[in-house]
Design an enzyme around this catalytic site. Sequence first.
Site, short mmCIF file in Angstrom:
data_model
loop_
_atom_site.label_atom_id
_atom_site.label_comp_id
_atom_site.label_asym_id
_atom_site.label_seq_id
_atom_site.Cartn_x
_atom_site.Cartn_y
_atom_site.Cartn_z
N GLY A 1 57.43 16.72 -21.96
CA GLY A 1 56.24 16.08 -21.42
C GLY A 1 55.26 17.02 -20.73
O GLY A 1 54.21 16.57 -20.29
N ALA A 2 55.58 18.32 -20.65
CA ALA A 2 54.67 19.24 -19.95
C ALA A 2 53.31 19.32 -20.66
O ALA A 2 52.26 19.28 -20.01
CB ALA A 2 55.29 20.64 -19.85
N GLY A 3 53.35 19.42 -21.98
CA GLY A 3 52.09 19.49 -22.74
C GLY A 3 51.27 18.21 -22.56
O GLY A 3 50.04 18.27 -22.38
N ASP A 4 51.92 17.07 -22.59
CA ASP A 4 51.21 15.79 -22.45
C ASP A 4 50.66 15.63 -21.04
O ASP A 4 49.53 15.14 -20.87
CB ASP A 4 52.16 14.62 -22.76
CG ASP A 4 52.70 14.68 -24.17
OD1 ASP A 4 52.01 15.22 -25.05
OD2 ASP A 4 53.82 14.19 -24.39
P1 ATP Z 1 54.90 20.49 -25.67
O1 ATP Z 1 55.16 19.70 -24.41
O2 ATP Z 1 54.66 19.63 -26.84
O3 ATP Z 1 55.87 21.62 -25.89
P2 ATP Z 1 52.95 22.60 -25.15
O4 ATP Z 1 53.55 23.59 -26.07
O5 ATP Z 1 51.49 22.51 -25.04
O6 ATP Z 1 53.47 21.12 -25.44
P3 ATP Z 1 53.69 24.10 -22.82
O7 ATP Z 1 52.77 25.22 -23.15
O8 ATP Z 1 55.14 24.38 -22.72
O9 ATP Z 1 53.53 22.81 -23.70
O10 ATP Z 1 53.25 23.49 -21.42
C1 ATP Z 1 51.98 22.92 -21.19
C2 ATP Z 1 51.48 23.39 -19.86
O11 ATP Z 1 52.40 23.05 -18.82
C3 ATP Z 1 51.29 24.89 -19.79
O12 ATP Z 1 50.02 25.25 -20.28
C4 ATP Z 1 51.45 25.13 -18.29
O13 ATP Z 1 50.27 24.80 -17.62
C5 ATP Z 1 52.52 24.12 -17.90
N1 ATP Z 1 53.88 24.69 -17.99
C6 ATP Z 1 54.76 24.56 -19.01
N2 ATP Z 1 55.91 25.23 -18.78
C7 ATP Z 1 55.76 25.80 -17.57
C8 ATP Z 1 56.61 26.61 -16.73
N3 ATP Z 1 57.85 26.99 -17.12
N4 ATP Z 1 56.12 27.02 -15.54
C9 ATP Z 1 54.88 26.68 -15.14
N5 ATP Z 1 54.05 25.92 -15.87
C10 ATP Z 1 54.47 25.46 -17.07
#
Ligand code: ATP
Length: 318
Positions: free
Chosen positions: A253-256
């Site tokens: 859910g981080a991306g969402d």
């Molecule tokens: P999905 O959730 O589908 O994997 P995504 O690849 O876009 O989507 P991430 O890049 O992993 O997701 O995370 C989205 C955002 O959440 C990042 O741009 C960042 O801001 C934050 N984030 C994710 N993981 C971390 C982490 N380990 N530490 C700090 N911030 C994070």
Amino acid sequence: KTCIVCLGELLIDFVPEVNGQALADVTGFQRAAGGAPANVAAAVAKLGGDARFIGKIGRDPFGDFLVRTLNEVGVHTAVVQTDEAKTGLAFVSLRADGERDFLFFRDPAADMLLRADEVQAQWLEDAAVYHFGSVSLITEPCRTATLDAARRARDFGALVSYDPNVRLALWPSADAARAEILAQLPLADLVKVSEEEIEFLLGVDATTGAQQLLQRGPKVIIITLGPEGCRVVTARQDVVIPGTPVAAVDTTGAGDSFVGGMLYQLVALGATPANIVDALAEAGAAEQVFAFANRVGAITTTRRGAIPALPTLAEVQG
Ligand code: ATP
């Protein structure tokens, strides 16, 4: 206008009570509300924003649970309930080798049966933002419903946001996924992708890919970089907004939630399709929007699950 309207799949994810096993070996599962566009709506509402979710569920207890879960975080649901199919289910496990096993019950699932004529004009006309993903582009009739609603919302003046969120296991082939995801780029003002998605979609690195994506119509490309934060590319800027360091325990859910935080801030900024590029180029604007979105994403990784992990505005500002 303030309403952030998200349309797409709403389903139950069954996640193992303990990680590290292949799906064939898992004995206990926990239910969790799932579906990327629903998570985005939940993220906006949890921050105190005005969020509406449009979708279709089965007339069954799991559908009732999903609507209740969204309503509890403050999402306004514009959800069609049907007897034609049951609410979709996805069983997911994280194996010891880090790979994920998936088993989908979508033959079909209710969300796939959403029709364009079921999406009411009043659900779209007050939209400041319309957000969609690619899972609802995989089959008809929900594909046409998703695209038709995007065009109608755009005609009402909404900013159109697109998170392709590639889930290859759901597509008939990688080529089909690539072609359809690319075909819908011209509808979007904003596109959020990861570096891996750029590589998959275009076969080039992020810098070249961002420029190629801009040439296909979107005005703002947001590349998420995990713990490193994100990169924002428009005709006027190309900046990396550093992430917030946290001890991550579950990135579900981080991306969402990042997208939810971004859209919440874009509405606060008064961004429209006509002004978004200039608005983000104003001193401090990109930092305001994307450092906030990074914090929302980061906090989400510090807690388990998707919707239960979402932060409030006070937590993001604290
Ligand atoms: P999905 O959730 O589908 O994997 P995504 O690849 O876009 O989507 P991430 O890049 O992993 O997701 O995370 C989205 C955002 O959440 C990042 O741009 C960042 O801001 C934050 N984030 C994710 N993981 C971390 C982490 N380990 N530490 C700090 N911030 C994070």
